[in-house]
Write an enzyme that holds these catalytic residues in place. Structure first.
Site, PDB file in Angstrom:
ATOM      1  N   TYR A   1      19.805  28.358   4.552  1.00  4.43           N
ATOM      2  CA  TYR A   1      18.523  27.706   4.292  1.00  4.43           C
ATOM      3  C   TYR A   1      18.668  26.582   3.273  1.00  4.43           C
ATOM      4  O   TYR A   1      19.655  26.513   2.551  1.00  4.43           O
ATOM      5  CB  TYR A   1      17.470  28.719   3.803  1.00  4.43           C
ATOM      6  CG  TYR A   1      17.764  29.288   2.439  1.00  4.43           C
ATOM      7  CD1 TYR A   1      17.344  28.629   1.277  1.00  4.43           C
ATOM      8  CD2 TYR A   1      18.465  30.485   2.301  1.00  4.43           C
ATOM      9  CE1 TYR A   1      17.625  29.147   0.022  1.00  4.43           C
ATOM     10  CE2 TYR A   1      18.748  31.004   1.054  1.00  4.43           C
ATOM     11  CZ  TYR A   1      18.323  30.338  -0.089  1.00  4.43           C
ATOM     12  OH  TYR A   1      18.612  30.838  -1.328  1.00  4.43           O
TER      13      TYR A   1
ATOM     14  N   HIS B   1      14.012  14.560 -16.093  1.00  2.00           N
ATOM     15  CA  HIS B   1      13.097  15.689 -16.202  1.00  2.00           C
ATOM     16  C   HIS B   1      11.752  15.351 -15.578  1.00  2.00           C
ATOM     17  O   HIS B   1      11.217  16.091 -14.751  1.00  2.00           O
ATOM     18  CB  HIS B   1      12.930  16.053 -17.684  1.00  2.00           C
ATOM     19  CG  HIS B   1      11.968  17.179 -17.906  1.00  2.00           C
ATOM     20  ND1 HIS B   1      10.639  16.966 -18.180  1.00  2.00           N
ATOM     21  CD2 HIS B   1      12.139  18.509 -17.860  1.00  2.00           C
ATOM     22  CE1 HIS B   1      10.037  18.128 -18.316  1.00  2.00           C
ATOM     23  NE2 HIS B   1      10.914  19.088 -18.127  1.00  2.00           N
TER      24      HIS B   1
ATOM     25  N   SER C   1      23.294  30.213  -3.995  1.00  5.37           N
ATOM     26  CA  SER C   1      22.436  29.050  -3.791  1.00  5.37           C
ATOM     27  C   SER C   1      23.103  27.874  -4.484  1.00  5.37           C
ATOM     28  O   SER C   1      23.370  27.917  -5.696  1.00  5.37           O
ATOM     29  CB  SER C   1      21.047  29.313  -4.362  1.00  5.37           C
ATOM     30  OG  SER C   1      20.239  28.186  -4.145  1.00  5.37           O
TER      31      SER C   1
ATOM     32  N   CYS D   1      19.456  24.653  -3.474  1.00  9.83           N
ATOM     33  CA  CYS D   1      18.175  24.476  -4.144  1.00  9.83           C
ATOM     34  C   CYS D   1      18.187  23.259  -5.060  1.00  9.83           C
ATOM     35  O   CYS D   1      17.340  23.109  -5.914  1.00  9.83           O
ATOM     36  CB  CYS D   1      17.779  25.733  -4.905  1.00  9.83           C
ATOM     37  SG  CYS D   1      18.903  26.175  -6.217  1.00  9.83           S
TER      38      CYS D   1
ATOM     39  N   ARG E   1      18.450 -19.571  16.447  1.00 12.73           N
ATOM     40  CA  ARG E   1      17.925 -18.476  15.614  1.00 12.73           C
ATOM     41  C   ARG E   1      19.015 -17.482  15.251  1.00 12.73           C
ATOM     42  O   ARG E   1      19.915 -17.218  16.042  1.00 12.73           O
ATOM     43  CB  ARG E   1      16.855 -17.695  16.381  1.00 12.73           C
ATOM     44  CG  ARG E   1      15.524 -18.361  16.511  1.00 12.73           C
ATOM     45  CD  ARG E   1      14.550 -17.342  17.098  1.00 12.73           C
ATOM     46  NE  ARG E   1      13.183 -17.814  17.026  1.00 12.73           N
ATOM     47  CZ  ARG E   1      12.541 -18.433  18.023  1.00 12.73           C
ATOM     48  NH1 ARG E   1      13.164 -18.656  19.149  1.00 12.73           N
ATOM     49  NH2 ARG E   1      11.291 -18.810  17.859  1.00 12.73           N
TER      50      ARG E   1
ATOM     51  N   MET F   1      16.906 -14.934   7.276  1.00 13.89           N
ATOM     52  CA  MET F   1      17.874 -15.961   7.654  1.00 13.89           C
ATOM     53  C   MET F   1      17.172 -17.143   8.311  1.00 13.89           C
ATOM     54  O   MET F   1      15.971 -17.118   8.528  1.00 13.89           O
ATOM     55  CB  MET F   1      18.941 -15.341   8.533  1.00 13.89           C
ATOM     56  CG  MET F   1      19.852 -14.417   7.722  1.00 13.89           C
ATOM     57  SD  MET F   1      21.137 -13.675   8.721  1.00 13.89           S
ATOM     58  CE  MET F   1      20.188 -12.733   9.866  1.00 13.89           C
TER      59      MET F   1
ATOM     60  N   GLY G   1      12.794 -12.719   8.521  1.00 16.90           N
ATOM     61  CA  GLY G   1      12.542 -13.839   7.613  1.00 16.90           C
ATOM     62  C   GLY G   1      13.646 -14.128   6.623  1.00 16.90           C
ATOM     63  O   GLY G   1      13.525 -15.023   5.789  1.00 16.90           O
TER      64      GLY G   1
ATOM     65  N   ARG H   1      11.343  -5.726  20.765  1.00 22.43           N
ATOM     66  CA  ARG H   1      12.110  -4.782  19.956  1.00 22.43           C
ATOM     67  C   ARG H   1      11.252  -3.551  19.718  1.00 22.43           C
ATOM     68  O   ARG H   1      10.030  -3.609  19.890  1.00 22.43           O
ATOM     69  CB  ARG H   1      12.529  -5.400  18.625  1.00 22.43           C
ATOM     70  CG  ARG H   1      11.357  -5.915  17.828  1.00 22.43           C
ATOM     71  CD  ARG H   1      11.794  -6.629  16.563  1.00 22.43           C
ATOM     72  NE  ARG H   1      10.651  -7.304  15.960  1.00 22.43           N
ATOM     73  CZ  ARG H   1      10.737  -8.170  14.969  1.00 22.43           C
ATOM     74  NH1 ARG H   1      11.918  -8.497  14.469  1.00 22.43           N
ATOM     75  NH2 ARG H   1       9.657  -8.721  14.469  1.00 22.43           N
TER      76      ARG H   1
ATOM     77  N   LYS I   1      18.200  -9.273  18.495  1.00 29.59           N
ATOM     78  CA  LYS I   1      17.467 -10.258  19.264  1.00 29.59           C
ATOM     79  C   LYS I   1      18.261 -10.635  20.519  1.00 29.59           C
ATOM     80  O   LYS I   1      17.719 -10.616  21.633  1.00 29.59           O
ATOM     81  CB  LYS I   1      17.202 -11.492  18.402  1.00 29.59           C
ATOM     82  CG  LYS I   1      16.255 -12.488  19.070  1.00 29.59           C
ATOM     83  CD  LYS I   1      16.232 -13.822  18.327  1.00 29.59           C
ATOM     84  CE  LYS I   1      15.684 -13.715  16.921  1.00 29.59           C
ATOM     85  NZ  LYS I   1      14.249 -14.004  16.842  1.00 29.59           N
TER      86      LYS I   1
END
Lengths: 867, 867
Positions: free
Chosen positions: A844, A459, A757, A824, A97, A108, A106, A341, A27
């Site tokens: 990759y 899982h 991998s 992977c 502020r 603080m 909101g 902002r 701010k």
């Protein structure tokens, strides 16, 4: 010179700028920046966030120089404004502020109208020619100060107000006249005296100091701490404090206040978008008594002001090169900007804004790519709950947001019922204590999955993400009673067949049905993906086990399959019988006979995958999980399966017991299976090669859990024999690097491997010594304590696991320059982990189909951030 | 020049020497060496082991040059001996023997008397003037050749011999005359024709070639393969073949044969020790028909020969600088040495011989140290079974030799009974499916432990070794029926209260009692230890949890405690109740209350340890195992304990279920406990510091399972606060390095640690991804397949785990030069692992008390081998 703690802004005397966010907060820095740009900003000053840090380190006191600098700034402000704090003729009023470097809306405290007292209220009345307004401002200030600064409960003030209203026989605050409000003020002051034992401070400098203390103090209020924890906000000094001269939007019909964006934050549409209230203060908008008007209406009401507003808004957007979220106040026809902002926006809007801004020449393609938060794309790729309907529904329970998306269906408690009901055309939600591979088919037909136990990498979570299916895991709020076919949450009982709704992106569970909104991928999405593909160096593959998954992934841009887990193919229908027959057989012949039954299925699986993927590479991982995962575990099931298999319950139990492991993660699984039972590898190799021959594919066979090059040699030999027998020459063999020893001896392993991998799920488990199924018990606390910055199963632990990966890359490439390297694990779809993969030079990443677009974007960002 | 495959020896024409063992085998190299020394050796030649390798690679054929070199060597031998193979006047006879670089006694084939046929048998008869001897030799040759070379069952020859004896009405072979033997010879030849379809080869060169083929062929007979596997013999080319002219010890009363050592292999006493038979061949000794005489008797029979024998024996010992094991034959008063080799000996003898030889000036102290096989010391440190009684007993079952020693006692099936019976003065053997920490007290009072499941590093094995208590683990042969209080092995049923005997050094289990011989440590032992201590650089500490263990270790030379596991202290008597109370408590207050009860016990434990250790360092590891290990698991116990704790069975079960883990190895344990329950760390720190204050000890506190420096920081803070409170300043804090991530980030951790101790048990589990409780299912096969050369839980995996250790040492020392480094896993007592620890620069090893002397010796050898 002494350290500078206080920065003035406005009236051509601005000392800060937007780059000073760290010490001025968002701010403060933006107020300074606006002032620098010539935007009308009510003057004021910002007390640096460094003071917040000092304040806490100093037992909540300040060094004298800080107090002196505040005094100086205040004096300057009074001079510029030509008003004095507490003046009985024309008093200066200020707002106090908070404002940290990262927005915490909101969380603080804020104090408005500071500077009013028994004297200056008269000055305000006189100056504004509005005694009621002045008294009401005083009343509001007392209430805010009493609550925020002095810690008196809000309701006590409200009670007084209600009491006066009722005495006066009125309904709304606005109906109270000056005298009534004076009565309220007196009662407020009495309340303050009663609650604090001291009079309300009439001295405005004392008011100011106390308000500053309160704002700094609010940095560590429980709400703020919780917010930072939830949003993973770390490393800040504290909040800055902005003391700014007040402007009033409630000074008549040529006054007002509002909030606006330079583009529509939901759709991205260009043009001022927002709302305002005439003759009102900001809090009136929040109070919801009056309905704000769309910003366009301002054009009618105050055309000049509107024109000026649009002009400044456009200037701000051009300056910040991003969509702005602005607060403004009009005081007697005079426009003031109180805040600007970068505005938050939906994923859809983010994409459109980024693409539009490139076309407008405002930003480059590269900047556009960097503008999109990869994780945000999730919103676009999965169904979501209708936001309005959702707000009107009560949350029944909350678990972990294990796999995004939304799902509505009837509750079922087992995979079998799920299948039956699904066949009958019903939408079902599979609710389980935890899932196991036996549940795969049920999961596959279910719209969503809800489990009581298990974390983000359980899982259920992993499989659901792979399937792109909504899943809420680890929902400890609920208790399942399988026998009576119901689950409970507190007093609520949900029976099988009742509808529930899951929000996989928040972990929320709702009773009943909430409408679901299907995703759509527009041209803006495609454009960003296209640009990302031009930039990125990492390939993006997918983890897919079925042709269906593979199709989805290809649609999302996957360039190959990086991980096809063959074990999932072992569970469907008749196959599981053959698998169990193999496991239960004590002889090689018996096992081979059972495996022969599996062969045609496996072959068809691979043919299906190869056909979908065409020329794209397909990496198939051989059987990985311990065999006991294929056997039943519950008494009832054991009995059923014993009968089905035509063996005694005892024999089955004996086998189950024999296969039981203390630490299955570190047990008889991965290539250890293929080495002790080469016939399994032989069957799988045969299925792969026969499918490859029919489709012309060049398969990449991946050996799991290799920790020693000799394991790879062993399996290569077994596979090579089958290849020779079938006359197949064109194939690759590589290995998962998921055991720390595999990484450490990567130079040896590279000699025998065509590719690596990184299986970072298991690698994380073994490197950190965390069982992902059990770590929930302490890992949450670990992250809270800052021992790990993030859950290492979600975000790659670059300092630990990452170092092993780096070592393996170096060792592997030293031996074989063109060694193909991929990842992977779950991390292959997580943006910061993808950036790390880019940095250490992988070829990759491979992730679940629904994360492919995220990976494409993140891979492009990785290039842009590291060039 | 072509490659040399055949090496002549004897008669001043020797081509080999003792250093050529690799290609000539032990026997061939030593025959050459003896010949070089002028020792009378029957001449002959050795076919290199390289030929064996070629033979197998070449589909069991030879290159022509090998055959040519054999022909040349044979011609030379015939010239030197003045005899010809197959000559009908004075035939040359030869033996054909195997001989690999590593001795494999009795595993491969031998053919004697080769060269006899229908013609040469006459020549032998004439030359020796002993037709019966000649015919008997022929008979023996046919039998041996038929069996060994032609593969005809031995019993078929025996049947013929028996048949002839029975026809002739005699009992012994020796009663058969020349004619009888001729009849046997004819029948043998007929048998050969019948079995092979071909006549017995009369051509001696053909006989020789076939015998050579057979010996090479025997390298890979199942016996030999099994032997190499069992004795872990690897990397050899194959066997060499020795063709040597025959000498006969059975040519009359001035002939004989025998075996002798230069020192007593049981006691180490200096002086010729051995036995011989007059007028006999080697096989007669084996046959056991006549009892051999002690070697001293030879002095009476043939004083000159004896004198010459002693002279040569001493010469050989001096030459080889080690105790020799020799075979000799006297042919008509002429002494021949057929073999010499370094003799095998008991540990006791090894020590005495080594020390004596130093005193005799034959070897240096350093050589003496290198002469002792560290593992062999085990024989001296533990009770052993009386060897004669053992030989006369049948093995009931066989498990893993999990902890050496011997134990006799009555079978009990649970710790409770073990305690009761032990209190009644009974010797008990605790027999369990597997042990858990709850069994500690029972294990402590038992003489020995027998488990059905678990490997060399199972709970039972580790704890037993720590206690120096005999243990046979993983004895899958037996089935326990806890209910009927008995176990079964095949048909045998052993009930509770019956006596069994365990041999922890072999894994054998015997029914009934076998006498046990107690160990004694003599001056030779002490001398070797003293010399080792002068040489070694590594400190040797011990893993000890009780004052008793600590005392034993100090007696064995331990220089400190490297690992005191505090969890074992949690199980005794009343304590376990308090521990359970803590676990079952849902509040911090409840846990603190329970921990307060534990405090005085813990304090006393530490006082006890500190008192025993005096000035020596004591490293105390804080609580490590997951909490569920302290709760009961069997239904009956749960009920009992619920009652005892005054809570409902449901509540207890709920807690047990809540604490259950999928992979406890990677679960909520180690410092993770101390971090989520700092009150546990606080109690332990308090107990340690209070004990330190009372005794003046300077404790070393070790944090387990650290993978992240912040874990260490956290626990350091908790401990530091207690230290401050108690005014303790002198203490050290270090960490186990047992999680791979700990090793990888050792530089970070070193900044906060005073010392590291490598916990190589867990480090091996996580680095290799092997659960030591489950790995039995595949690890045996892995070692058989050569994937790992050794079980990595027994012998440190230098290429994998070792590399991580090396990395951690480098990273740690780079940050803190004087960082103290030790090892406290099982490997700290294993010689080759100790050598590795020396090489990477650790400061000390820590091992179970009974392995301290082994570690001292191994540490000295490490210095000598690496300087």
């Amino acid at each position: 010179m002494a350290q500078k703690f206080v920065y003035f802004f406005g009236a051509g005397q601005t000392e800060g700028k937007k780059e000073m966010k760290n010490i001025l907060g968002g701010k403060g820095a933006n107020l300074a920046e606006m002032a620098n740009l010539g935007v009308p900003v009510p003057p004021g000053f910002t007390i640096s966030a460094e003071v917040c840090d000092i304040f806490y380190k100093n037992n909540k006191t300040y060094p004298q120089e800080v107090l002196d600098q505040i005094d100086d700034a205040l004096k300057k402000l009074e001079e510029i404004m030509g008003k004095k704090l507490g003046d009985s003729n024309d008093p200066l009023l200020v707002s106090v502020r908070s404002g940290a470097a990262v927005s915490m809306p909101g969380m603080m405290d804020t104090v408005l109208n500071l500077g009013l007292n028994d004297e200056s209220v008269k000055g305000l009345a006189e100056k504004t020619n509005n005694p009621r307004f002045a008294m009401d401002s005083y009343r509001r200030f007392l209430q805010m100060f009493g609550n925020v600064v002095l810690g008196i409960e809000h309701s006590k003030f409200e009670d007084i107000l209600e009491e006066v209203k009722s005495t006066k026989g009125v309904e709304y605050d606005t109906e109270l006249n000056e005298e009534d409000l004076k009565e309220v003020v007196e009662k407020y002051k009495a309340l303050i005296k009663e609650e604090t034992g001291e009079d309300f401070p009439q001295n405005p400098r004392e008011q100011l100091q106390k308000a500053i203390d309160a704002v700094f103090g609010s940095w560590n209020n429980p709400r703020a701490i919780a917010y930072r924890k939830i949003h993973n906000i770390k490393g800040l000094l504290g909040t800055a404090v902005n003391v700014q001269s007040m402007v009033f939007g409630n000074m008549g019909d040529n006054s007002g206040t509002g909030v606006a964006f330079t583009r529509n934050p939901s759709t991205g549409e260009k043009g001022i978008y927002g709302e305002f209230l005439m003759n009102a203060q900001g809090e009136d908008v929040v109070a919801g008594i009056r309905t704000p008007m769309p910003i366009e209406k301002l054009k009618e009401k105050l055309p000049e002001v509107y024109e000026k507003f649009v002009e400044i808004a456009e200037k701000l957007e051009k300056h910040y090169k991003d969509m702005q979220d602005m607060e403004f106040t009009i005081q007697e026809g005079e426009l003031y900007f109180l805040q600007t902002r970068t505005g938050k926006r939906t994923a859809k809007a983010a994409l459109k804004i980024a693409v539009d801004m490139v076309e407008e020449g405002l930003i480059t393609k590269e900047e556009a790519i960097l503008r999109i938060e990869p994780e945000q794309l999730n919103q676009l790729l999965h169904p979501t709950l209708d936001s309005v309907a959702k707000q009107n529904s009560d949350v029944l329970a909350k678990g972990l947001p294990a796999s995004p998306g939304a799902a509505v269906g009837e509750v079922v408690f087992d995979a079998e019922t799920a299948k039956q009901w699904a066949e009958e055309g019903k939408d079902v939600i599979l609710v389980r204590l935890e899932t196991s591979p036996e549940d795969i088919e049920g999961m596959n037909v279910a719209k969503g999955i809800l489990t009581v136990r298990g974390g983000m990498t359980s899982h259920a979570a992993v499989v659901a993400r792979g399937m792109g299916k909504c899943c809420v895991a680890g929902c400890g709020d609920i208790t399942i009673d399988y026998e009576s076919r119901e689950f409970r949450v507190g007093e609520n009982v949900v029976r099988e067949g009742e509808f529930i709704t899951l929000d996989g992106s928040t972990g929320e569970v709702y009773l009943g049905k909430i409408p679901v909104v299907e995703p759509e991928l527009d041209d803006y999405f495609k454009k960003i993906m296209e640009w990302s593909d031009e930039v990125r160096k990492l390939g993006v593959r997918t983890n897919a086990d079925t042709p269906k998954d593979a199709e989805v992934a290809v649609k999302f841009g996957a360039e190959g399959i990086g991980l096809c887990r063959t074990e999932h193919m072992f569970f469907e229908g008749e196959r599981i019988k053959a698998v169990r027959e193999m496991i239960l057989s004590d002889t090689l012949e018996g096992r081979k006979k059972a495996l022969e039954k599996l062969l045609p299925y496996q072959k068809q699986d691979f043919i299906g995958l190869f056909k979908v993927m065409g020329e794209k590479p397909v990496t198939i991982r051989l059987l990985d999980p311990p065999l006991h995962e294929f056997l039943p575990h519950e008494e009832e099931e054991i009995q059923e399966i014993a009968q089905e298999m035509n063996i005694s319950v005892e024999k089955l139990k004996e086998k189950i017991n024999e296969l039981k492991e203390f630490n299955p993660m570190l047990g008889h699984r991965g290539c250890r299976l293929g080495i002790t039972y080469p016939e399994i590898t032989e069957m799988q190799a045969r299925a792969i090669f026969e499918a490859a021959k029919e489709t012309g594919a060049i398969p990449e066979i991946m050996i799991p859990l290799v920790g020693n090059v000799k394991e790879l040699q062993n399996q290569k030999q077994v596979i090579g024999n089958i290849a020779k027998e079938l006359g197949v020459e064109n194939y690759k063999i590589g290995t998962m690097i998921e055991v720390p020893r595999g990484a450490i001896t990567a130079d040896e392993i590279a000699k025998e491997a065509d590719f690596f991998s990184f299986g970072t799920n298991d690698l994380t488990q073994m490197t950190c010594g965390f069982s992902r199924d059990d770590a929930g018990k302490f890992l949450t606390e670990y992250v809270e304590l800052g021992i790990y910055e993030n859950d290492p199963f979600k975000v790659l632990d670059q300092d630990g696991v990452g170092q092993l990966m780096r070592l393996a890359v170096e060792k592997g490439r030293a031996v074989k320059e063109n060694l193909k390297l991929g990842i992977c694990g779950e991390h292959g779809g997580e943006p910061s982990s993808i950036e790390f993969c880019h940095k250490i030079g992988l070829d990759y990443v491979s992730c679940s189909p629904y994360r492919v677009p995220i990976a494409r974007l993140a891979a492009a960002q990785a290039v842009l951030r590291n060039s």
